[in-house]
Design a protein around this motif. Structure first.
Motif, PDB file in Angstrom:
ATOM      1  N   LYS A  32       0.874  -1.168   0.000  1.00  0.00           N
ATOM      2  CA  LYS A  32       0.000   0.000   0.000  1.00  0.00           C
ATOM      3  C   LYS A  32       0.909   1.215   0.000  1.00  0.00           C
ATOM      4  N   VAL A  33       0.597   2.195  -0.842  1.00  0.00           N
ATOM      5  CA  VAL A  33       1.401   3.407  -0.931  1.00  0.00           C
ATOM      6  C   VAL A  33       1.084   4.282   0.275  1.00  0.00           C
ATOM      7  N   SER A  34       2.125   4.572   1.077  1.00  0.00           N
ATOM      8  CA  SER A  34       1.925   5.425   2.252  1.00  0.00           C
ATOM      9  C   SER A  34       2.528   6.813   2.059  1.00  0.00           C
ATOM     10  N   GLY A  35       3.306   6.995   1.006  1.00  0.00           N
ATOM     11  CA  GLY A  35       3.876   8.300   0.695  1.00  0.00           C
ATOM     12  C   GLY A  35       4.458   8.301  -0.699  1.00  0.00           C
ATOM     13  N   THR A  36       4.552   9.497  -1.281  1.00  0.00           N
ATOM     14  CA  THR A  36       5.068   9.575  -2.653  1.00  0.00           C
ATOM     15  C   THR A  36       6.292  10.465  -2.797  1.00  0.00           C
ATOM     16  N   GLY A  37       6.726  11.109  -1.790  1.00  0.00           N
ATOM     17  CA  GLY A  37       7.898  11.967  -1.939  1.00  0.00           C
ATOM     18  C   GLY A  37       8.795  11.920  -0.734  1.00  0.00           C
ATOM     19  N   PRO A  38       9.663  10.963  -0.590  1.00  0.00           N
ATOM     20  CA  PRO A  38       9.945   9.851  -1.506  1.00  0.00           C
ATOM     21  C   PRO A  38       8.874   8.755  -1.394  1.00  0.00           C
ATOM     22  N   LEU A  39       8.903   7.866  -2.352  1.00  0.00           N
ATOM     23  CA  LEU A  39       7.944   6.764  -2.387  1.00  0.00           C
ATOM     24  C   LEU A  39       8.143   5.890  -1.148  1.00  0.00           C
ATOM     25  N   ARG A  40       7.028   5.664  -0.419  1.00  0.00           N
ATOM     26  CA  ARG A  40       7.052   4.792   0.757  1.00  0.00           C
ATOM     27  C   ARG A  40       5.949   3.751   0.595  1.00  0.00           C
ATOM     28  N   LEU A  41       6.299   2.514   0.854  1.00  0.00           N
ATOM     29  CA  LEU A  41       5.350   1.413   0.707  1.00  0.00           C
ATOM     30  C   LEU A  41       5.231   0.648   2.019  1.00  0.00           C
ATOM     31  N   GLU A  42       4.003   0.209   2.312  1.00  0.00           N
ATOM     32  CA  GLU A  42       3.765  -0.652   3.464  1.00  0.00           C
ATOM     33  C   GLU A  42       3.395  -2.037   2.940  1.00  0.00           C
ATOM     34  N   GLU A  43       4.009  -3.033   3.501  1.00  0.00           N
ATOM     35  CA  GLU A  43       3.702  -4.396   3.081  1.00  0.00           C
ATOM     36  C   GLU A  43       2.276  -4.744   3.503  1.00  0.00           C
ATOM     37  N   ARG A  44       1.473  -5.260   2.575  1.00  0.00           N
ATOM     38  CA  ARG A  44       0.073  -5.597   2.852  1.00  0.00           C
ATOM     39  C   ARG A  44      -0.084  -7.041   3.317  1.00  0.00           C
ATOM     40  N   GLN A  45       0.758  -7.913   2.846  1.00  0.00           N
ATOM     41  CA  GLN A  45       0.737  -9.305   3.285  1.00  0.00           C
ATOM     42  C   GLN A  45       2.126  -9.885   3.113  1.00  0.00           C
ATOM     43  N   VAL A  46       2.357 -11.001   3.747  1.00  0.00           N
ATOM     44  CA  VAL A  46       3.662 -11.645   3.663  1.00  0.00           C
ATOM     45  C   VAL A  46       3.919 -12.045   2.208  1.00  0.00           C
ATOM     46  N   PRO A  47       5.092 -11.693   1.661  1.00  0.00           N
ATOM     47  CA  PRO A  47       5.407 -12.082   0.282  1.00  0.00           C
ATOM     48  C   PRO A  47       5.347 -13.600   0.125  1.00  0.00           C
ATOM     49  N   ASP A  48       4.981 -14.041  -1.066  1.00  0.00           N
ATOM     50  CA  ASP A  48       4.848 -15.459  -1.345  1.00  0.00           C
ATOM     51  C   ASP A  48       5.806 -15.833  -2.467  1.00  0.00           C
ATOM     52  N   CYS A  49       6.425 -16.975  -2.323  1.00  0.00           N
ATOM     53  CA  CYS A  49       7.352 -17.484  -3.337  1.00  0.00           C
ATOM     54  C   CYS A  49       6.939 -18.902  -3.676  1.00  0.00           C
ATOM     55  N   ARG A  50       6.748 -19.168  -4.963  1.00  0.00           N
ATOM     56  CA  ARG A  50       6.357 -20.506  -5.421  1.00  0.00           C
ATOM     57  C   ARG A  50       7.385 -21.033  -6.405  1.00  0.00           C
ATOM     58  N   LEU A  51       7.690 -22.298  -6.263  1.00  0.00           N
ATOM     59  CA  LEU A  51       8.614 -22.960  -7.195  1.00  0.00           C
ATOM     60  C   LEU A  51       7.837 -23.409  -8.423  1.00  0.00           C
ATOM     61  N   VAL A  52       7.440 -22.443  -9.239  1.00  0.00           N
ATOM     62  CA  VAL A  52       6.653 -22.724 -10.445  1.00  0.00           C
ATOM     63  C   VAL A  52       7.166 -21.921 -11.641  1.00  0.00           C
ATOM     64  N   GLY A  53       8.433 -21.617 -11.636  1.00  0.00           N
ATOM     65  CA  GLY A  53       8.997 -20.841 -12.731  1.00  0.00           C
ATOM     66  C   GLY A  53       9.138 -21.649 -14.007  1.00  0.00           C
ATOM     67  N   SER A  54       9.690 -21.017 -15.009  1.00  0.00           N
ATOM     68  CA  SER A  54       9.754 -21.618 -16.340  1.00  0.00           C
ATOM     69  C   SER A  54      10.628 -22.864 -16.406  1.00  0.00           C
ATOM     70  N   VAL A  55      11.577 -23.009 -15.480  1.00  0.00           N
ATOM     71  CA  VAL A  55      12.401 -24.222 -15.508  1.00  0.00           C
ATOM     72  C   VAL A  55      11.547 -25.462 -15.251  1.00  0.00           C
ATOM     73  N   PHE A  56      10.461 -25.290 -14.493  1.00  0.00           N
ATOM     74  CA  PHE A  56       9.584 -26.418 -14.211  1.00  0.00           C
ATOM     75  C   PHE A  56       8.725 -26.768 -15.428  1.00  0.00           C
ATOM     76  N   VAL A  57       8.407 -25.775 -16.245  1.00  0.00           N
ATOM     77  CA  VAL A  57       7.687 -26.023 -17.497  1.00  0.00           C
ATOM     78  C   VAL A  57       8.579 -26.850 -18.423  1.00  0.00           C
ATOM     79  N   THR A  58       9.839 -26.468 -18.512  1.00  0.00           N
ATOM     80  CA  THR A  58      10.785 -27.208 -19.349  1.00  0.00           C
ATOM     81  C   THR A  58      10.951 -28.641 -18.842  1.00  0.00           C
ATOM     82  N   LYS A  59      11.052 -28.815 -17.528  1.00  0.00           N
ATOM     83  CA  LYS A  59      11.203 -30.158 -16.959  1.00  0.00           C
ATOM     84  C   LYS A  59       9.954 -31.005 -17.230  1.00  0.00           C
ATOM     85  N   ALA A  60       8.767 -30.402 -17.138  1.00  0.00           N
ATOM     86  CA  ALA A  60       7.533 -31.133 -17.440  1.00  0.00           C
ATOM     87  C   ALA A  60       7.529 -31.578 -18.906  1.00  0.00           C
TER      88      ALA A  60
END
Length: 129
Positions: A32-60
């Motif tokens: 969520k944008v909390s300021g614009t000068g300078p740009l300040r952001l607040e995290e809205r939820q815990v970041p998520d990382c999934r092992l589903v990148g393109s290397v897995f498409v190639t392996k499939a």
């Protein structure tokens, strides 16, 4: 320049999602944008990382090709390797639709094996492997 773009495009209170679709993972973060000068952001939820990148498409695709061609004259390591390399560099980039047929080139136009979906040196792959 980036600050001017941020000030005009992002307003305080607006929310943004950043998606980083890399080779091995897809990372998603929401802010969520909390300021614009300078740009300040607040995290809205815990970041998520999934092992589903393109290397897995190639392996499939590699696993699919090995199963499909295991009992054919095209199931050797050299041919599989060429198919996977070509899929990764060309076909994967346009491989989007479950109903659209794609092809992966690997041999001369004389290579034909209708039983294994090989026509004129290309393996025919339906949109879902």
């Amino acid at each position: 320049m980036v600050n001017n773009i941020a000030r005009t495009a992002l307003k305080v209170g607006s929310e943004i999602t950043v998606i980083d679709a890399g080779g091995g993972t897809i990372d998603v973060s929401s802010y969520k944008v909390s300021g614009t000068g300078p740009l300040r952001l607040e995290e809205r939820q815990v970041p998520d990382c999934r092992l589903v990148g393109s290397v897995f498409v190639t392996k499939a695709f590699e696993n699919f090709t090995r199963r499909k061609l295991r009992n054919s004259s095209y199931g050797d390591e050299e041919t599989i390797s060429r198919l996977v390399k070509d899929f990764d560099k060309t076909t994967k980039c346009v491989f989007r639709n479950r109903t659209r047929r794609s092809t992966v080139a690997f041999g001369s136009y004389r290579e034909n094996d209708p039983e294994n979906d090989i026509e004129a040196g290309e393996l025919i792959v339906q949109g879902c492997v």
